[in-house]
Enzyme design. Sequence first.
Site, PDB file in Angstrom:
ATOM      1  N   CYS A 229      32.899  28.327  44.873  1.00  0.00           N
ATOM      2  CA  CYS A 229      33.218  29.908  45.253  1.00  0.00           C
ATOM      3  C   CYS A 229      34.399  29.681  46.087  1.00  0.00           C
ATOM      4  O   CYS A 229      34.397  29.344  47.406  1.00  0.00           O
ATOM      5  CB  CYS A 229      31.891  30.189  45.892  1.00  0.00           C
ATOM      6  SG  CYS A 229      32.240  32.178  46.492  1.00  0.00           S
TER       7      CYS A 229
ATOM      8  N   CYS B 133      37.346  37.453  44.000  1.00  0.00           N
ATOM      9  CA  CYS B 133      36.930  36.357  43.412  1.00  0.00           C
ATOM     10  C   CYS B 133      37.963  35.148  43.790  1.00  0.00           C
ATOM     11  O   CYS B 133      39.122  35.487  43.161  1.00  0.00           O
ATOM     12  CB  CYS B 133      36.719  36.260  41.998  1.00  0.00           C
ATOM     13  SG  CYS B 133      35.984  34.705  41.315  1.00  0.00           S
ATOM     14  N   GLY B 134      37.717  34.257  44.502  1.00  0.00           N
ATOM     15  CA  GLY B 134      38.968  33.313  45.010  1.00  0.00           C
ATOM     16  C   GLY B 134      39.219  32.490  43.824  1.00  0.00           C
ATOM     17  O   GLY B 134      40.693  32.288  43.443  1.00  0.00           O
TER      18      GLY B 134
ATOM     19  N   HIS C  11      29.681  37.388  53.029  1.00  0.00           N
ATOM     20  CA  HIS C  11      29.240  35.699  52.946  1.00  0.00           C
ATOM     21  C   HIS C  11      28.138  35.608  54.164  1.00  0.00           C
ATOM     22  O   HIS C  11      28.514  36.182  55.006  1.00  0.00           O
ATOM     23  CB  HIS C  11      30.197  34.903  52.962  1.00  0.00           C
ATOM     24  CG  HIS C  11      31.166  34.829  51.725  1.00  0.00           C
ATOM     25  ND1 HIS C  11      30.823  33.991  50.743  1.00  0.00           N
ATOM     26  CD2 HIS C  11      32.204  35.674  51.192  1.00  0.00           C
ATOM     27  CE1 HIS C  11      31.580  34.356  49.655  1.00  0.00           C
ATOM     28  NE2 HIS C  11      32.389  35.299  49.977  1.00  0.00           N
TER      29      HIS C  11
ATOM     30  N   GLU D 156      25.623  32.447  44.798  1.00  0.00           N
ATOM     31  CA  GLU D 156      26.429  33.809  44.736  1.00  0.00           C
ATOM     32  C   GLU D 156      25.666  34.820  44.473  1.00  0.00           C
ATOM     33  O   GLU D 156      24.764  34.854  43.686  1.00  0.00           O
ATOM     34  CB  GLU D 156      27.400  33.556  43.667  1.00  0.00           C
ATOM     35  CG  GLU D 156      28.655  32.539  43.982  1.00  0.00           C
ATOM     36  CD  GLU D 156      29.833  32.760  43.135  1.00  0.00           C
ATOM     37  OE1 GLU D 156      29.939  33.737  42.578  1.00  0.00           O
ATOM     38  OE2 GLU D 156      30.484  31.731  42.990  1.00  0.00           O
ATOM     39  N   ARG D 157      25.964  35.985  44.950  1.00  0.00           N
ATOM     40  CA  ARG D 157      25.491  37.126  44.917  1.00  0.00           C
ATOM     41  C   ARG D 157      25.460  37.463  43.487  1.00  0.00           C
ATOM     42  O   ARG D 157      26.831  37.175  42.641  1.00  0.00           O
ATOM     43  CB  ARG D 157      26.149  38.178  45.643  1.00  0.00           C
ATOM     44  CG  ARG D 157      25.814  39.516  45.452  1.00  0.00           C
ATOM     45  CD  ARG D 157      26.360  40.598  46.264  1.00  0.00           C
ATOM     46  NE  ARG D 157      27.945  40.659  46.127  1.00  0.00           N
ATOM     47  CZ  ARG D 157      28.625  41.700  46.854  1.00  0.00           C
ATOM     48  NH1 ARG D 157      28.097  42.681  47.467  1.00  0.00           N
ATOM     49  NH2 ARG D 157      29.872  41.598  46.645  1.00  0.00           N
TER      50      ARG D 157
ATOM     51  N   GLY E 211      33.836  31.999  49.067  1.00  0.00           N
ATOM     52  CA  GLY E 211      32.829  31.240  49.965  1.00  0.00           C
ATOM     53  C   GLY E 211      33.561  30.171  50.820  1.00  0.00           C
ATOM     54  O   GLY E 211      33.224  29.697  52.046  1.00  0.00           O
TER      55      GLY E 211
ATOM     56  N   ASN F 207      26.270  36.645  49.524  1.00  0.00           N
ATOM     57  CA  ASN F 207      26.751  35.448  49.099  1.00  0.00           C
ATOM     58  C   ASN F 207      26.425  34.357  50.208  1.00  0.00           C
ATOM     59  O   ASN F 207      26.557  34.775  51.380  1.00  0.00           O
ATOM     60  CB  ASN F 207      28.025  35.136  48.745  1.00  0.00           C
ATOM     61  CG  ASN F 207      28.677  36.035  47.547  1.00  0.00           C
ATOM     62  OD1 ASN F 207      28.452  36.117  46.235  1.00  0.00           O
ATOM     63  ND2 ASN F 207      29.464  37.085  48.115  1.00  0.00           N
TER      64      ASN F 207
HETATM   65  N1  LIG Z   1      33.006  33.125  42.522  1.00  0.00           N
HETATM   66  C1  LIG Z   1      33.669  33.890  43.284  1.00  0.00           C
HETATM   67  C2  LIG Z   1      32.928  35.054  44.178  1.00  0.00           C
HETATM   68  C3  LIG Z   1      32.633  35.917  43.098  1.00  0.00           C
HETATM   69  C4  LIG Z   1      31.859  37.335  43.503  1.00  0.00           C
HETATM   70  C5  LIG Z   1      30.537  36.873  44.375  1.00  0.00           C
HETATM   71  N2  LIG Z   1      29.435  36.655  43.628  1.00  0.00           N
HETATM   72  C6  LIG Z   1      30.262  38.343  44.922  1.00  0.00           C
HETATM   73  O1  LIG Z   1      29.423  39.175  44.482  1.00  0.00           O
HETATM   74  O2  LIG Z   1      30.812  38.932  45.922  1.00  0.00           O
HETATM   75  C7  LIG Z   1      34.828  33.276  44.273  1.00  0.00           C
HETATM   76  O3  LIG Z   1      35.487  32.288  43.810  1.00  0.00           O
HETATM   77  O4  LIG Z   1      35.106  33.770  45.350  1.00  0.00           O
END
Ligand SMILES: N[C@@H](CCC[C@H](N)C(=O)O)C(=O)O
Length: 263
Positions: free
Chosen positions: A207, A71-72, A149, A198-199, A210, A180
């Site tokens: 994200c 999670c970035g 992604h 987002e997944r 992302g 994602n």
């Molecule tokens: N919001 C996050 C990514 C969180 C994880 C994503 N939903 C997944 O399941 O891969 C970010 O800031 O990178």
Amino acid sequence: MRFTKMQGLGNDYVYLDCTKETPGNLPGLAVRLSDRHFGVGSDGLICIFPSRRADFRMRMFNADGSEGEMCGNGIRCVGKYVYEKGLANRTELTVETLAGVKRLTLHARDGAVETVTVDMGEPAPAPPRTLTVRGREWEVIPISVGNPHIVTYLTGVDGLELAALGPEFERHPAFPERTNTEFVEVVSPDRLKMRVWERGSGETLACGTGACAVLCASALSGRSGRAATVQLRGGDLDIRWDIADNHIYMTGPAVTVFEGQFN
Ligand SMILES: N[C@@H](CCC[C@H](N)C(=O)O)C(=O)O
């Protein structure tokens, strides 16, 4: 147990210090705490643990309880959390994730961390492919930045009906692990505007992983240079894909919202 609510560009998570005690059933807790009506309200849960391989280890759970590899926006907040809580006293830190160990540089003023730069490592792009979603053909570029992604380009990203489209991309049969999805409008070669589905959490305001996938896809397809500002609903991230080490570097804010306690 005490918690801290933090956000990076409006991508908000509940943070738990698990360096001494860890509650059970973290996926269930993520679902309960993330609920915006009956819980704290967040895009998910992030737990901070000790690590044998790095200064700290983080685990992140989406709002539906599924665990993401990375999670970035969250990892920047982890840097701020451990520094300001006195768990770390250096501004160069390493954090272990399911996507490997990440290096953080904290930019602090008067003891408060304002922004964080993260070495997100090497992206893994795959060849573009075409998906049919809601009767329309979409060219997507799949990219892993530790988590999965797909990036697609269009004009008029603000008007997109993401609540209808997003779940169909997320659960498309081409991605058994779900994905994602970033919807991108190129403003200029150094400014990319995106929305994200987002997944496990749905549309979020930002994200970080992302934004890194978007910069990588845009540079590879000739739509941008190797550095750009990625404009998200919650604000801007600076993303740079270094030519020498092939790593992506992300810089952005980390903010504490409030603290509390749950039973
Ligand atoms: N919001 C996050 C990514 C969180 C994880 C994503 N939903 C997944 O399941 O891969 C970010 O800031 O990178």
